[in-house]
Design an enzyme around this catalytic site. Structure first.
Site, short mmCIF file in Angstrom:
data_model
loop_
_atom_site.label_atom_id
_atom_site.label_comp_id
_atom_site.label_asym_id
_atom_site.label_seq_id
_atom_site.Cartn_x
_atom_site.Cartn_y
_atom_site.Cartn_z
N LYS A 107 0.60 -1.21 0.06
CA LYS A 107 -0.05 0.00 -0.14
C LYS A 107 0.90 1.34 -0.07
O LYS A 107 0.25 2.46 -0.35
CB LYS A 107 -1.09 0.07 1.07
CG LYS A 107 -2.19 -1.17 0.92
CD LYS A 107 -3.27 -1.02 2.05
CE LYS A 107 -4.18 -2.17 1.76
NZ LYS A 107 -3.70 -3.36 2.03
C1 LIG Z 1 -4.40 -4.48 1.78
C2 LIG Z 1 -3.65 -5.67 1.50
C3 LIG Z 1 -4.24 -6.92 0.62
C4 LIG Z 1 -5.23 -6.60 0.00
O1 LIG Z 1 -5.36 -5.91 -1.13
P1 LIG Z 1 -6.55 -5.09 -1.85
O2 LIG Z 1 -6.11 -4.11 -2.66
O3 LIG Z 1 -7.56 -4.58 -0.82
O4 LIG Z 1 -7.21 -6.38 -2.68
C5 LIG Z 1 -3.39 -8.06 0.76
N1 LIG Z 1 -2.17 -7.95 1.37
C6 LIG Z 1 -1.75 -7.10 2.21
C7 LIG Z 1 -0.46 -7.37 3.14
C8 LIG Z 1 -2.62 -5.72 2.47
O5 LIG Z 1 -2.22 -4.91 3.25
#
Ligand SMILES: *Cc1c(COP(=O)(O)O)cnc(C)c1O
Length: 433
Positions: A107
């Site tokens: 993210k």
């Molecule tokens: C947010 C997150 C996900 C999922 O991603 P999305 O875009 O919500 O599908 C998977 N793994 C980790 C470590 C995350 O922080």
């Protein structure tokens, strides 16, 4: 770039408006009205391009003249200042490591890109905004880091009490400055609903400039396409096989990033959408019915989502046709037992350590490849550093994990969070107060 709302009632907006509004008035999601195809010359150079170079080409195609090219290039260099290595685990299977940014999870890509875009636009207008974000763990920490000390921006983060890891909580609650954490007595879905209500509330709209930083913001989504191009280019250096991507998914922003790359012309063979026990989308792929449910808690907690917010985008990218979706996306879901067994097996066999989310990606990809007659090169997205989930990982491998330095410093800092009931009125009062 023009963007439309997936509910098709709200008016089209430009990129800047979409970034600051976050959500259209009709409660849909912004999507580009048309997705630009990148030229052959871009794809033929792909293996030689760096991640920021790719980011610049992709962003330019979307953002056009809303940000001058030289400025855009600088902003992207600054946002994408950490690598996304493609690690060859064995034979035809690769890990795309998206966890080398400041908060050790993918993210960071979206949060850093969005904060730079907002900062650029705000600086011109001398405005102040309030960012409101719900997190199941990693979003909030990436947003807190990405926006920390950006002038003109205050950030409020809602997270579910007791449902994020210790490290995640430290990342959310120890920043201070322009970042405030609200500890909500409820689930992630409650947090998300409270944030959605705030954006639709007319009193709040009048009183403050609210903006979103969730994966619903289009500026979070666009940079999540960059690394699919990059990984494809890297894998092409060693094989001509068709390339499959497997994305561990919760709200499906990350997968939508890949689908955008695909629609821009990246010749992906197939996508695997991998979830934990919250198997809403894998169920949809099987039955054609999209049935949100209350989320259940799992070891891959950043994916504990019962109503994936990017689903309308996913559908929109395939013109709303289930048959079309199924042609390009395969579903898979795995429970906590498989997560633990996978972490152990991969550690024992390859001395490679997976976080619980990445373990789901690995396992779903492996099973996909084994089930297909056709040979493919598979890339799973490793979405977080294993040290962020040290308890789970160490219990599975029976080996102590080395903690990266930035986490070691973080765990000693003092938590500051405001406790709150899972009640929108309470949030509203606090925001107005
Ligand atoms: C947010 C997150 C996900 C999922 O991603 P999305 O875009 O919500 O599908 C998977 N793994 C980790 C470590 C995350 O922080």
């Amino acid at each position: 770039m023009k963007l439309y709302s997936t509910k098709k009632e709200a008016a089209e907006v430009n990129f800047q408006e979409a970034v600051f509004k976050g959500l259209p008035e009709d409660n849909g999601l912004y999507m580009p009205s048309s997705i630009p195809k990148l030229p052959d010359s871009f794809f033929s150079r792909l293996s030689d391009l760096s991640l920021p170079e790719i980011g610049f080409e992709v962003s330019r195609a979307f953002i056009g003249d809303e940000i001058p090219e030289a400025e855009l290039e600088k902003l992207i260099q600054d946002a994408m200042n950490f690598p996304a290595p493609v690690v060859h685990l064995y034979d035809r299977l690769y890990a795309l490591e998206l966890f080398q940014g400041p908060t050790l999870a993918f993210k960071d890509f979206g949060a850093r890109f969005m904060s730079r875009m907002m900062g650029h636009f705000l600086q011109k207008e001398n405005r102040e905004i309030n960012i409101l974000v719900a997190t199941s763990g990693d979003t909030g920490s990436a947003v807190a880091q990405g926006f920390f000390n950006v002038p003109g921006i205050r950030v409020t983060i809602l997270y579910p009490k007791g449902k994020v890891s210790f490290v995640q909580e430290q990342q959310l609650t120890t920043n201070g400055g322009n970042i405030t954490a609200l500890e909500i007595d409820g689930t992630f879905d409650d947090c998300q609903r409270m944030v959605k209500s705030a954006f639709l509330d007319s009193d709040l709209k009048k009183a403050m400039n609210l903006s979103s930083a969730n994966s619903i913001n289009i500026a979070r989504l666009i940079p999540q396409s960059f690394y699919y191009f990059y990984a494809y280019g890297q894998v092409r250096k060693s094989t001509d096989l068709p390339v499959v991507f497997c994305t561990p998914s919760g709200n499906f922003g990350n997968l939508c990033g890949g689908l955008i790359a695909f629609r821009m012309g990246l010749p992906v063979h197939r996508f695997v959408a991998a979830t934990n026990a919250n198997a809403i989308v894998p169920e949809y792929l099987k039955t054609g019915k999209f049935e949100p449910k209350p989320s259940v808690q799992t070891l891959a907690n950043a994916m504990d989502v019962g109503n994936p917010s990017n689903f309308p985008r996913l559908l929109g990218l395939f013109d709303g046709e289930h048959a079309n979706v199924v042609e390009w996306i395969e579903g898979a879901d795995h429970n906590d037992e498989t997560i633990k067994a996978t972490i152990k097996a991969v550690y024992d066999q390859y001395q490679y350590t997976l976080c619980p989310h990445s373990a789901i990606g690995y396992q779903a990809l492996k099973e996909y490849q084994e089930a297909q007659d056709e040979k493919t090169a598979g890339v799973f997205l490793a979405t977080a550093h294993p040290a962020k989930f040290a308890d789970t990982v160490e219990q599975a491998t029976h080996q102590p994990l080395e903690m990266p330095e930035r986490l070691a410093i973080l765990v000693q800092r003092e938590k500051k969070a405001i406790p709150m009931k899972a009640d929108f009125e309470e949030l509203k009062e606090w925001l107005l107060g």
